[in-house]
Design a protein around this motif. Structure first.
Motif, mmCIF file in Angstrom:
data_model
loop_
_atom_site.group_PDB
_atom_site.id
_atom_site.type_symbol
_atom_site.label_atom_id
_atom_site.label_comp_id
_atom_site.label_asym_id
_atom_site.label_seq_id
_atom_site.Cartn_x
_atom_site.Cartn_y
_atom_site.Cartn_z
ATOM 1 N N SER A 126 -5.647 9.343 0.244
ATOM 2 C CA SER A 126 -6.523 9.166 1.405
ATOM 3 C C SER A 126 -6.983 7.732 1.600
ATOM 4 C CB SER A 126 -7.747 10.070 1.245
ATOM 5 O OG SER A 126 -8.443 9.729 0.053
ATOM 6 N N HIS A 127 -6.735 6.862 0.641
ATOM 7 C CA HIS A 127 -7.166 5.475 0.784
ATOM 8 C C HIS A 127 -6.054 4.558 0.260
ATOM 9 C CE1 HIS A 127 -8.195 6.586 -3.360
ATOM 10 N NE2 HIS A 127 -7.935 5.326 -3.645
ATOM 11 N N ALA A 128 -6.231 3.270 0.550
ATOM 12 C CA ALA A 128 -5.207 2.300 0.170
ATOM 13 C C ALA A 128 -5.093 2.203 -1.345
ATOM 14 C CB ALA A 128 -5.542 0.931 0.762
ATOM 15 N N ASN A 187 2.240 7.586 4.640
ATOM 16 C CA ASN A 187 1.790 8.042 5.961
ATOM 17 C C ASN A 187 2.835 7.773 7.033
ATOM 18 O OD1 ASN A 187 -0.648 9.114 5.117
ATOM 19 N ND2 ASN A 187 -1.759 7.186 5.342
ATOM 20 N N THR A 211 -0.033 4.309 0.051
ATOM 21 C CA THR A 211 -0.550 5.309 1.001
ATOM 22 C C THR A 211 -0.004 5.058 2.394
ATOM 23 O OG1 THR A 211 -2.579 5.487 -0.313
ATOM 24 C CG2 THR A 211 -2.650 6.339 1.935
ATOM 25 N N ARG A 265 -11.577 3.796 -7.724
ATOM 26 C CA ARG A 265 -11.674 4.671 -6.560
ATOM 27 C C ARG A 265 -10.923 5.967 -6.804
ATOM 28 N NH1 ARG A 265 -9.617 0.842 -1.934
ATOM 29 N NH2 ARG A 265 -8.058 0.495 -3.518
ATOM 30 N N GLY A 268 -9.329 9.620 -4.843
ATOM 31 C CA GLY A 268 -8.898 10.181 -3.559
ATOM 32 C C GLY A 268 -9.464 11.557 -3.336
ATOM 33 N N GLU A 272 -5.598 -4.209 -7.652
ATOM 34 C CA GLU A 272 -5.943 -2.803 -7.348
ATOM 35 C C GLU A 272 -7.192 -2.381 -8.118
ATOM 36 O OE1 GLU A 272 -6.268 0.925 -6.110
ATOM 37 O OE2 GLU A 272 -4.965 -0.606 -5.239
ATOM 38 N N ASP A 276 0.857 -1.183 0.000
ATOM 39 C CA ASP A 276 0.000 0.000 0.000
ATOM 40 C C ASP A 276 0.893 1.232 0.000
ATOM 41 O OD1 ASP A 276 -1.871 1.947 0.297
ATOM 42 O OD2 ASP A 276 -2.601 1.297 2.278
#
Length: 678
Positions: free
Chosen positions: A529-531, A507, A503, A653, A655, A649, A501
Motif C-alpha cells: 500500500s505504500h512505496a 500497481n 509498489t 513502515r 503495509g 528504504e 518503487d
C-alpha cells in the motif's frame, strides 16, 4: 565462494603517498648506477652482458627502445663469447620490448628461443619465468585455454625453487586465465592467494597487476564502486613503480568504471591521461581500447555524434590491427619457411660435398687401405649422426604441427558448442511459434472470417470476445517470455540495476492482471500500500511479477483467491504470490524452476511455453535475489522471491490490505467507460 572485500585504511594511503618519491628515486638511482658501471666497463665479457641485461630489464616499463638496444647488444656479445645464459636473457628482454609495442607474435618468437636455451642449460628458474611469459602472451591474445598449462607448469617450478615473489606472479597469471574463462570464483581464489604473498613481501609493483585483475572481476559483476577502489590502488602502484604500460591500462580502466558510475568528468580526464601516455608507447591495442571507451563515454553523455565518430575510429583501428597482425603472421610464417628451406639446401650441399671429398680421398689413398677404411667409417658415422639429428628435427617439427592442429581442433570444438547453443535457441523459438502461437491466431482468424462474411452475428461474436481476449493476452505473455528468454540465451541481456518503487511497478501491472482474474471470476488482492524502495532492474522484476501472478491465475479455478503479500527483512524484502489453486504434483516440482521448460494446461486449458518460471528464476538471481515455492496438490501454491532493499528504504513502515473484488472492478470499468464517452 564468498568474495572477501578489501578495504584500505586511510593510514595505508598516507604511507603510499609518503613513500612514493623515495621509491622512485631509489629505482632511478639503481638504473643510473648500472649505466655508470657499463660506461666504466669497456671489456666485452660476461660481466658486461649481465650489466646490459639488468639495465634492459629496468627500462622495460619506461623506454622499450632502450630495452631492445641493450638486449640486442647483450645477444651480440654473448654469441661472440659462446655465453648461452647471456643470450637467453637478452632474447627475453627483446621479447619484453616487443610486448610494450603490442607485437605479440615477435614476443612469442623471442620467448620461445629463450626457453629453448633455458632448457638446454637446465636452468629451472629461467624455464619457469619463460613458461610464465608464454602463458602471459596467450592471455593477452585472449587464449586462456592455451595459457593455463604454461602458467601451471611455471607455478610448479617456482614452488620447487621456493621463490615466493615468482610464485605470487604465477598465481596472479592463473587468476587472469580463469578471469578470461569466465570463472570469477576460481580467478578470485588465485588472485587473493597472490595478494597474500605480495603483501607479505611488500611487493607494490606486483600488487598493481593483482588489484587490476580483481577490479576487472568486480566490474564484470556490476560492483562498480568496489571496482573503482581497486583500480585506483592499482593506478597508484603502477605510478609508484614507473610502469608506463601498466599506468596506461590503469587510466583506461578508471575511465571505463567512472563512465559506468556516471562520473563523466573524471572518466574524460582518465581517458585523456591514457591517450597522452600511449602517444609515447605507441601501443595499437591500447589505442583501440581508448576509442572504444571514449565512444561509451560520449554515448553516456548523450553526445551521440562524438560517440559515433569514436566508435568508427575504434572499428577502423580494429580492422587495421587485425590486418597488421595477419600480415605479421604471414610474413613470420614465410620467413620461417624460407629459413628452413635454406637450411635444408645447405645441409644437402654439405652432404654432397662430403660425399665428393670422400670419393676423391678414397681414390687418392687407395693404396693405404687401412687409412682409407678408417676415413670411410668416420664419414659414414658423421653422415649417420647428421641424419639422426635431422630426423630429430623433423620429429620436433611434426610435434609442433600436431600441437597447432590440436589447438585448431579446440577452437573448432568451441565454435561447435556455440553453434549448438544457438541452434537450441532457434529450435525452441520455432517450436513455440509453430505449436503455441499459431493456435490462438488461427482461432481469431476464423472468428474474424465468420464475422466478415456475416456468418456470425455481432451478438454471437461478443459471446466469444472474453475468451478470445484472454487467449490473446496469454499469447502476448508467451511472446514476451519467449523474446526475453531468447535474449538471455544469446547473452544479450544486461542488468540495469537502480533504486525503484516495487509498489509502483506492481500497481502498473495490476489493472491488466485484475482483468485476467475477472475473466475467471477470481479474487486478486495485494498488500503493498505504500512505496517500498528496492535495488534491481525494474523491467526484469516487472516481468517476474507478471509471470508469477499470471501463473497463479492460470492454475486457480473460478471463485478462487490470489493474494500478494510481503515480509520486510533486515536488508531485503520477501514478496509472496499465493493462491488456493490446483497446486503442483510432487513429481513435477523439480521441473518447475529448471531449464527443462516444463509446461501444462491451466484450469481452462490455458497454454504456456514453459519459459516464464525459468526466466523469472534467472532474472531474480541476476538481481542478487532468491526464488522458491511451496505447493500442495488441491490446496494451492505460494511463490516466494527476495530483492535487496535500497539503502534509503525505511524498514519501520508497515503495509495494510488493499483489496479489489471483481464486482468493484466491474463498477470501476463502467465508470471509466462513461467518462471516456463524456
Amino acid at each position: 565462494m564468498q568474495i572477501v572485500r578489501f578495504r584500505v585504511h586511510p593510514f595505508f594511503y598516507m604511507v603510499i603517498l609518503c613513500g612514493l618519491p623515495s621509491m622512485l628515486l631509489a629505482q632511478s638511482g639503481s638504473t643510473d648506477s648500472l649505466l655508470h658501471a657499463i660506461d666504466r666497463h669497456p671489456q666485452r665479457d660476461t660481466d658486461l652482458v649481465i650489466l646490459l641485461n639488468k639495465v634492459g630489464r629496468l627500462y622495460f616499463t619506461k623506454d622499450p627502445v632502450l630495452t631492445e638496444k641493450y638486449g640486442r647488444e647483450a645477444i651480440h656479445i654473448s654469441d661472440s663469447l659462446g655465453y648461452t645464459s647471456g643470450a637467453m636473457w637478452g632474447k627475453r628482454n627483446m621479447a619484453l620490448a616487443e610486448n610494450s609495442r603490442g607485437n605479440l607474435d615477435k614476443q612469442m618468437d623471442f620467448t620461445t628461443d629463450a626457453l629453448k636455451l633455458a632448457e638446454q642449460l637446465n636452468d629451472i628458474h629461467a624455464t619457469s619465468v619463460l613458461n610464465a611469459d608464454i602463458g602471459n602472451i596467450f592471455i593477452e591474445q585472449s587464449k586462456p585455454e592455451l595459457a593455463l598449462p604454461y602458467q601451471k607448469k611455471a607455478l610448479y617450478l617456482k614452488q620447487s625453487l621456493r621463490d615466493q615473489a615468482e610464485v605470487a606472479r604465477s598465481l596472479n597469471s592463473i587468476g587472469s586465465c580463469y578471469l578470461l574463462l569466465h570463472k570469477p570464483d576460481s580467478a578470485l581464489f588465485f588472485l587473493y592467494e597472490s595478494e597474500k604473498i605480495k603483501l607479505s613481501l611488500n611487493d607494490h609493483k606486483g600488487l598493481a597487476f593483482t588489484y587490476e585483475n580483481i577490479g576487472h572481476i568486480l566490474y564484470d559483476k556490476g560492483q562498480y564502486r568496489e571496482a573503482l577502489r581497486y583500480y585506483e590502488i592499482s593506478e597508484k602502484y603502477y605510478r609508484e613503480s614507473d610502469n608506463l604500460p601498466g599506468l596506461t591500462k590503469a587510466y583506461l580502466n578508471l575511465g571505463r568504471v567512472n563512465t559506468a558510475l556516471r562520473k563523466y568528468t573524471d572518466a574524460a580526464r582518465n581517458l585523456s591521461d591514457a591517450a597522452k601516455l600511449n602517444e609515447h608507447l605507441q601501443n595499437a591495442k591500447n589505442t583501440m581500447i581508448y576509442y572504444k571507451y571514449q565512444a561509451s563515454l560520449d554515448s553516456a553523455r548523450g553526445n551521440y555524434i562524438a560517440a559515433m565518430s569514436s566508435y568508427k575510429e575504434f572499428s577502423r583501428l580494429s580492422e587495421q590491427y587485425f590486418n597488421v597482425e595477419k600480415t605479421k603472421f604471414i610474413a613470420s610464417t614465410k620467413e620461417k619457411y624460407e629459413s628452413e628451406k635454406k637450411q635444408r639446401e645447405n645441409e644437402m650441399l654439405k652432404k654432397e660435398q662430403l660425399l665428393h671429398l670422400s670419393t676423391i680421398k678414397i681414390q687418392q689413398k687407395f693404396v693405404i687401405f687401412s687409412i682409407m677404411l678408417f676415413f670411410v667409417l668416420s664419414v659414414i658415422t658423421s653422415i649417420l649422426f647428421r641424419m639422426y639429428r635431422r630426423q630429430q628435427d623433423l620429429y620436433l617439427q611434426l610435434n609442433n604441427r600436431n600441437k597447432r592442429v590440436q589447438q585448431q581442433n579446440l577452437i573448432i570444438l568451441e565454435q561447435n558448442v556455440a553453434l549448438e547453443s544457438a541452434s537450441q535457441v532457434k529450435d525452441k523459438i520455432f517450436s513455440v511459434i509453430s505449436h503455441d502461437l499459431r493456435s490462438p491466431l488461427a482461432i481469431l482468424e476464423g472468428m474474424l472470417f465468420l464475422l466478415r462474411d456475416d456468418k456470425m452475428s455481432s451478438q454471437q461474436f461478443r459471446f466469444f470476445v472474453d475468451e478470445l481476449w484472454r487467449d490473446m493476452k496469454n499469447t502476448s505473455s508467451m511472446m514476451d517470455n519467449l523474446l526475453q528468454w531468447a535474449s538471455s540465451q544469446m547473452k544479450g541481456m544486461r542488468v540495469n540495476a537502480d533504486d525503484f518503487d516495487i509498489t509502483a511497478v506492481l500497481n502498473r501491472e495490476f489493472e491488466l492482471l485484475l482483468s485476467l482474474a475477472k475473466q475467471k471470476n477470481i479474487s486478486l488482492t495485494h498488500q503493498l500500500s505504500h512505496a517500498i524502495m528496492v535495488y534491481g532492474d525494474p523491467d526484469m522484476i516487472r516481468l517476474v511479477l507478471r509471470n508469477l501472478i499470471s501463473n497463479a491465475i492460470k492454475f486457480t479455478p473460478a471463485l478462487g483467491n490470489i493474494n500478494i503479500r510481503y515480509l520486510m527483512l533486515s536488508e531485503k524484502i520477501e514478496l509472496i504470490v499465493e493462491d488456493n489453486g490446483i497446486g503442483i504434483a510432487e513429481a513435477d516440482q523439480p521441473k518447475v524452476l529448471s531449464n527443462i521448460y516444463y509446461s501444462t494446461g491451466g484450469t481452462q486449458n490455458e497454454k504456456g511455453c514453459g519459459l516464464g518460471l525459468p526466466l523469472s528464476k534467472d532474472f531474480i538471481e541476476r538481481n542478487e535475489g532468491e526464488i522458491w515455492f511451496d505447493s500442495q496438490v488441491g490446496k494451492g501454491t505460494s511463490f516466494h522471491f527476495t530483492l535487496p532493499l535500497s539503502e534509503e528504504e525505511n524498514n519501520t513502515r508497515r503495509g495494510y490490505m488493499f483489496t479489489i473484488t471483481t464486482d468493484q472492478l466491474k463498477n470501476i470499468t463502467q465508470e471509466s467507460v462513461v467518462n471516456e464517452k463524456s
